[in-house]
Design an enzyme around this catalytic site. Structure first.
Site, short mmCIF file in Angstrom:
data_model
loop_
_atom_site.label_atom_id
_atom_site.label_comp_id
_atom_site.label_asym_id
_atom_site.label_seq_id
_atom_site.Cartn_x
_atom_site.Cartn_y
_atom_site.Cartn_z
N GLY A 18 -15.32 -13.04 -98.74
CA GLY A 18 -15.99 -12.85 -97.45
C GLY A 18 -15.09 -13.40 -96.36
O GLY A 18 -13.88 -13.58 -96.57
N GLY A 19 -15.68 -13.70 -95.23
CA GLY A 19 -14.88 -14.14 -94.09
C GLY A 19 -14.00 -15.34 -94.39
O GLY A 19 -12.80 -15.34 -94.09
N ALA A 20 -14.57 -16.39 -94.99
CA ALA A 20 -13.80 -17.61 -95.23
C ALA A 20 -12.67 -17.37 -96.22
O ALA A 20 -11.54 -17.81 -96.03
CB ALA A 20 -14.72 -18.72 -95.72
N GLY A 21 -12.98 -16.66 -97.30
CA GLY A 21 -11.98 -16.39 -98.33
C GLY A 21 -10.85 -15.54 -97.79
O GLY A 21 -9.67 -15.80 -98.06
N ASP A 223 -22.80 -19.21 -106.30
CA ASP A 223 -21.95 -19.41 -107.48
C ASP A 223 -21.05 -20.64 -107.34
O ASP A 223 -20.85 -21.39 -108.30
CB ASP A 223 -21.10 -18.15 -107.75
CG ASP A 223 -21.97 -16.94 -108.03
OD1 ASP A 223 -23.10 -17.12 -108.50
OD2 ASP A 223 -21.52 -15.81 -107.77
N LEU A 254 -32.33 -8.63 -91.67
CA LEU A 254 -32.07 -9.40 -90.45
C LEU A 254 -32.10 -8.54 -89.19
O LEU A 254 -31.56 -7.44 -89.14
CB LEU A 254 -30.69 -10.06 -90.57
CG LEU A 254 -30.17 -10.81 -89.35
CD1 LEU A 254 -30.98 -12.07 -89.10
CD2 LEU A 254 -28.70 -11.15 -89.52
N GLU A 257 -30.32 -12.35 -83.47
CA GLU A 257 -30.74 -13.10 -82.30
C GLU A 257 -30.13 -12.49 -81.03
O GLU A 257 -30.63 -12.70 -79.93
CB GLU A 257 -30.20 -14.52 -82.49
CG GLU A 257 -30.66 -15.53 -81.53
CD GLU A 257 -30.22 -16.91 -82.03
OE1 GLU A 257 -30.45 -17.25 -83.20
OE2 GLU A 257 -29.62 -17.64 -81.23
N HIS A 355 -32.31 -17.61 -94.34
CA HIS A 355 -31.11 -16.95 -93.81
C HIS A 355 -29.81 -17.68 -94.12
O HIS A 355 -28.82 -17.05 -94.45
CB HIS A 355 -31.28 -16.84 -92.29
CG HIS A 355 -30.16 -16.13 -91.59
ND1 HIS A 355 -29.78 -14.86 -91.91
CD2 HIS A 355 -29.35 -16.52 -90.58
CE1 HIS A 355 -28.78 -14.48 -91.11
NE2 HIS A 355 -28.49 -15.47 -90.32
N GLU A 389 -19.96 -20.74 -95.84
CA GLU A 389 -21.33 -21.17 -96.10
C GLU A 389 -21.46 -22.06 -97.33
O GLU A 389 -22.35 -22.90 -97.40
CB GLU A 389 -22.27 -19.96 -96.21
CG GLU A 389 -23.75 -20.35 -96.21
CD GLU A 389 -24.69 -19.15 -96.10
OE1 GLU A 389 -24.24 -18.07 -95.66
OE2 GLU A 389 -25.87 -19.29 -96.45
N ARG A 400 -28.23 -24.85 -87.87
CA ARG A 400 -27.05 -24.16 -87.34
C ARG A 400 -27.42 -23.31 -86.12
O ARG A 400 -28.46 -22.68 -86.09
CB ARG A 400 -26.47 -23.23 -88.42
CG ARG A 400 -25.34 -22.37 -87.94
CD ARG A 400 -24.71 -21.56 -89.05
NE ARG A 400 -25.53 -20.47 -89.54
CZ ARG A 400 -25.72 -19.31 -88.92
NH1 ARG A 400 -25.16 -19.09 -87.74
NH2 ARG A 400 -26.47 -18.37 -89.46
N LEU A 406 -20.03 -17.49 -88.18
CA LEU A 406 -18.77 -16.73 -88.19
C LEU A 406 -17.63 -17.61 -87.70
O LEU A 406 -16.50 -17.52 -88.19
CB LEU A 406 -18.90 -15.46 -87.33
CG LEU A 406 -19.80 -14.36 -87.88
CD1 LEU A 406 -19.74 -13.12 -87.00
CD2 LEU A 406 -19.42 -13.98 -89.31
#
Lengths: 597, 238
Positions: A18-21, A223, A254, A257, A355, A389, A400, A406
């Site tokens: 995902g984004g972090a990886g 995981d 979702l 916001e 969420h 996350e 948060r 993000l």
């Protein structure tokens, strides 16, 4: 039976794309290190893709803004549980990581002067909490999709080596506690491998699927948390879960916001804009925990909408249809698909929905995993990093702010990657030897599942866990339900240890994968329930009936006894605590204050 | 909608035990909370844990659960159960034209190979400025309808040209991505991108059959993007 494990060697292994990886992978690949990225799904299917509203950065494109204001908002949003060094680091880095993405081709929306479009978002204010500020950098309401694809594309350019549809199973740690990689299952063949690495970065996302009603994807099964917990790493602040105010009633999908950022209003059955009563200043753009509780209060007091009075309405019918089509096209699609309403004409039925996991694997702001040791409460675990996350830096504390997730995955994905690069440069060429028992835990788990007789059904056990979490550990928490919840979730855990699958085949056996995922989810669930039961105060997203608003404890927050992080250890199901870092890197501490919007 | 029984015919193949694929008749009870085909698939899997399919976001944005539904490609999570006529079995098959790994799961290697072949990343040789590269709202609008692709492969695997030449024809998804970068004012590689596609197979196997447009779950139009690439080639030739 599973007996053989094939070993592959890399400088670094990243679990999760995902984004972090992906951000960490860019740092490592571009520095020339041999990096393997493991993902249960093709990278662009990771859950970052579902983020909608934007990424926070005080670019000041639409109006004056400053990272220090952003830092103040984040500390306040965290209800002072966030570590102020990490928060300063993140807010100061925001512009850099967002601009980088733009350079890599991310299709941000634009202002007339050609700069990145920014919209208001909950809890993001100008001048230390004065009034809402436009800080969220957005690509329509598909920011996560645009971001994830841009980062995947950058990785294609950098020739990152992906292992798509591989599931990491366990962390490999030697006697000294050093992390030396992971074991993993190749889904297509069903074969087991070990990734022997000098740096292991977890970017495995949250465990939002432990709740019955969740905005999260099926793959969000915690995981990384399960692997860390089994390897003796504690999980931090797991009692803090964000319930997003606006999940589609019934479906859980979702609704960003950003809808309220663009002018959307929440209404009860009387048609009243009820947020005016709960947050007179920020109204519908108050912090998520505040809005979610206000909604549940309205519903509990009989002002919910619909035949069962069990949801409220998110109204954008007063917005020009062009604005909806241009800024919120994905939301319109979702409302039509999952709520059966066209938001141009009718309001959307919404309820607070699980969420985001504020807690996770404890790290410092460099992305290194840290645990209490003999010398300090934050000793680095050599070779182990976490971001996004699944990690707890901790920037979100007890709650948060929207668009900070993000930002978190960009800043800490990058810093974990860059710290790993620096550490790798200092390390000897040869890999440290794997311990003799490196694969034991993995093989034992797999073979237990192979041979289980008269066991528990995976689907039913998972449902039981999800319903237990939802009932006993939801938006509002009750002392007696938490107490009961601990016993019940430990009962569920016993069943998880005895799950049985009928399908024992090797090729793409998704029954086996779901059983293994459940073993990870239950660790997150137990950690959550036990930590929540223990924390005898109300703070951020954790609000208890027996800890109300009093003069000594404003909003129920007890800074004398509970201004501290929870650490849950799997072994012995035990809790420990560590202090919150109130010292930023360069600026003054943002002092404790009662939180109001 | 109260509880009702849905009947399925599902393509099943497990290379561990099946000599060849077969269609399985199976039914499942659904209730008013089950709105989408994916909800029914999840219930089917609870009944028979050997049924294999991909799924993740369940809201049409990750692109995992593309399958062939009653003869037409689509996402299970965006397909309404109420759209199926009563009494007739729902026929589910893997996406056509790609090798089947197991049940409804196909090997997407060839599809992604084509996507990667168009250099799906921004190419800009100027040193990056300190702030963002500027782009007018109008120029940014050119990317609408292009960047939203979720790589589900519904389009490419419904395209006869891709079925015949999956190794040589880029296919609608890849060509949509190619035009996404050509259309981006920040990208400087238009000429190289056009050179790369000027080939009897890579681009010109598109015969505007428009199956891609018909099946795209995001409402995108690869045929139009392909037309624009062709127009640019013509324009630069004269």
């Amino acid at each position: 039976m599973f007996r053989t494990v094939t070993i592959r060697k890399f400088d670094a292994v990243i679990v999760g794309a995902g984004g972090a990886g992906l951000r960490a992978a860019i740092a490592l690949s571009e520095a020339g290190f041999k990096t393997a990225v493991l993902s249960k799904v093709f990278p662009t299917r990771s859950h970052t893709v579902a983020a909608q509203g934007g990424v926070a950065a005080s670019l000041g494109n639409a109006e004056e803004d400053h990272w220090h204001w952003h830092m103040y908002d984040t500390v306040k949003g965290s209800d002072w549980l966030g570590d102020q060094d990490a928060i300063e680091f993140m807010c100061r880095k925001a512009n850099e990581v967002v601009i980088e993405l733009e350079h890599w081709g991310m299709p941000f929306d634009r202002l007339d002067n050609g700069r990145i479009y920014q919209r208001p978002f909950g809890g993001h204010m100008a001048n230390f909490g004065e009034k809402p500020v436009r800080r969220s950098c957005a690509a329509a309401d598909r920011t996560g999709h645009a971001m994830l694809h841009a980062m995947y594309q950058r990785n294609v350019r950098a020739h990152t080596q992906f292992f798509v549809e591989w599931m990491a199973l366990d962390l490999i740690r030697d006697e000294e506690g050093e992390v030396l990689g992971v074991t993993a299952l190749e889904m297509e063949t069903g074969d087991i491998y070990a990734f022997h690495a000098k740096a292991t970065i977890f970017a495995t996302g949250g465990a939002g699927r432990i709740f019955a009603s969740s905005t999260n994807a099926f793959i969000n099964t915690g995981d990384g948390l399960g692997m860390a917990a089994r390897a003796g790493i504690p999980l931090e602040d797991m009692e803090f879960w964000q319930f997003h105010p606006t999940g589609v009633a019934g479906a859980g999908v979702l609704i960003t916001e950003g809808v309220r950022g663009e002018g959307g209003i929440l209404r009860n059955s009387l048609g009243e804009r009820f947020m005016e009563r709960y947050a007179p200043n920020a109204k519908d753009l108050a912090s998520r925990d505040v809005v979610a509780r206000a909604m549940v209060t309205e519903i509990n007091e009989g002002r919910g909408c619909g035949p069962h009075k069990d949801y409220v309405l998110l109204d954008i019918t007063h917005l020009p249809p062009e604005t909806i089509m241009k800024r919120l096209p994905g939301i319109r699609e979702i409302a039509i698909q999952f709520a059966g309403v066209d938001p141009i004409k009718e309001p959307i039925p919404v309820v607070p929905t699980c969420h985001y996991q504020m807690g996770g694997i404890p790290t410092n702001y460099l992305g290194q995993v840290v645990v209490p040791g003999k010398r300090s409460q934050n000793e680095v675990v050599p070779g182990f990093y976490a971001a996004g996350e699944c990690a707890c830096a901790s920037v979100h504390g007890a709650n948060r702010l929207g668009t900070n997730s993000l930002l978190d995955l960009l800043v800490f994905g990058k810093s974990a990657g860059e710290t790993a690069v620096e550490e790798l440069k200092k390390m000897p060429k040869a890999h440290k030897d794997l311990p003799k028992d490196a694969f034991e835990r993995t093989l034992a788990r797999l073979n237990r599942l192979e041979t289980q007789k008269d066991g528990a059904n995976v689907h039913e056990t998972r449902l039981l866990m999800q319903r237990t979490m939802q009932k006993h550990c939801g938006v509002f928490r009750f002392a007696h339900l938490l107490k009961e919840g601990v016993d019940k979730i430990l009962e569920v855990q016993k069943r998880v240890e005895q799950t049985e699958i009928r399908d024992k085949s090797k090729v793409f056996n998704t029954a086996r994968i779901e059983a293994l995922e459940l073993e990870n989810m239950i660790e997150a669930a137990v950690a959550t329930m036990v930590s929540a039961e223990a924390r005898k105060e109300s703070r951020g997203a954790h609000v208890r009936d027996d800890c109300p608003d009093t003069p000594e404890c404003p909003n129920g927050r007890d800074d004398v006894n509970w201004l501290k992080h929870t650490l849950w250890y799997k072994e012995g199901n035990r809790l420990d605590y560590k202090s919150v870092n109130l010292r930023p890197l360069t600026v003054e501490t943002i002092p404790l204050k009662k939180r109001a919007y | 909608m109260a509880s009702r029984t849905l009947h399925f015919k599902i393509y099943r193949y497990d290379p561990d035990k099946d000599r060849k694929p077969y269609m399985q008749d199976i039914s499942v009870e659904v209730d008013e909370n089950d709105r989408k085909l994916l909800d029914a698939l999840v219930k089917l899997k609870a009944k028979d844990d050997s049924l294999a399919f991909r799924r993740s976001c369940r809201e049409g944005v990750c692109g995992s659960d593309a399958i062939n539904i009653n003869g037409k490609n689509g996402l299970a999570c965006l397909t309404d159960l109420s759209s199926f006529p009563e009494g007739k079995p729902i026929v589910l098959r893997p996406l056509p034209g790609l090798p089947v790994i197991r049940d409804l799961i196909v090997d997407m290697t060839q599809f992604f190979k084509q996507y990667h072949s168009i250099k799906p990343y921004l190419i800009n040789h100027d040193p990056p400025p300190e702030r963002e590269r500027l782009q007018s709202p109008k120029d940014r609008e050119e990317l609408d309808g292009l960047y939203e692709c979720i790589l589900c492969a519904c389009c490419s695997t419904s395209c006869p040209s891709f079925w015949w030449n999956p190794d040589k024809f880029v296919g609608p998804a890849g060509l949509l991505a190619a035009y996404r970068f050509i259309a981006d004012t920040r990208d400087q590689a238009t000429n190289e991108r056009l050179d790369d596609l000027e080939d009897p197979y890579r681009l010109f196997r598109c015969h505007t059959i428009m199956n891609c447009v018909d099946v795209c779950p995001k409402g995108l139009n690869p045929t139009r993007a392909i037309g624009k690439i062709k127009a640019l080639m013509v324009a630069r030739a004269i």
